[in-house]
Write a protein that holds these residues in place. Structure first.
Motif, PDB file in Angstrom:
ATOM      1  N   ILE A   1      -2.455   0.102   7.490  1.00  0.00           N
ATOM      2  CA  ILE A   1      -1.419   0.075   6.676  1.00  0.00           C
ATOM      3  C   ILE A   1      -0.588   1.441   6.350  1.00  0.00           C
ATOM      4  O   ILE A   1       0.852   1.334   6.411  1.00  0.00           O
ATOM      5  CB  ILE A   1      -1.699  -0.594   5.303  1.00  0.00           C
TER       6      ILE A   1
ATOM      7  N   ARG B   1      -3.451   0.425  -4.365  1.00  0.00           N
ATOM      8  CA  ARG B   1      -2.006  -0.320  -4.098  1.00  0.00           C
ATOM      9  C   ARG B   1      -0.757   0.763  -4.202  1.00  0.00           C
ATOM     10  O   ARG B   1      -0.738   1.622  -5.138  1.00  0.00           O
ATOM     11  CB  ARG B   1      -1.796  -1.568  -4.941  1.00  0.00           C
TER      12      ARG B   1
ATOM     13  N   THR C   1       1.504  -3.610  -2.130  1.00  0.00           N
ATOM     14  CA  THR C   1       0.980  -3.451  -0.692  1.00  0.00           C
ATOM     15  C   THR C   1      -0.361  -3.131  -0.833  1.00  0.00           C
ATOM     16  O   THR C   1      -0.610  -1.736  -1.595  1.00  0.00           O
ATOM     17  CB  THR C   1       2.048  -2.492   0.284  1.00  0.00           C
TER      18      THR C   1
END
Length: 94
Positions: A16, A79, A83
């Motif tokens: 990520i 977060r 996301t």
């Protein structure tokens, strides 16, 4: 909970984030099963490769937000907006 620090164990997801977070990183924590975003600042964060579990210290950012749910053993997500970039668990409050 102002002027408190919270020791956490945390991992940031390599798939990520592009780079590891650094000192003064300011994401939100969301307690498992909750929806409220809790703004924090990482004040003691060792730079480790993404995907590595590490310990860090975080401080609440806002005086009018209730951070009392961040108790020992509580799990949370990290977060950036909507996301989820990591996850962790509270180890202790100081």
């Amino acid at each position: 909970m102002e002027n408190k620090t919270i020791k956490v164990k945390v991992i940031f997801y390599a798939n990520i984030r592009r780079t590891p977070p650094i000192q003064s990183y300011r994401p939100h924590l969301v307690i498992e099963g909750e929806t409220e975003y809790l703004g924090v600042v990482f004040t003691d964060l060792e730079e480790v490769p993404l995907g590595t579990v590490t310990t860090a210290m975080v401080c609440p950012m806002y005086e009018k937000i209730d951070y009392s749910g961040l108790l020992n053993g509580v799990r949370f997500t990290v977060r950036e907006g909507a996301t989820i970039v990591g996850a962790g668990v509270v180890l202790e409050q100081k």
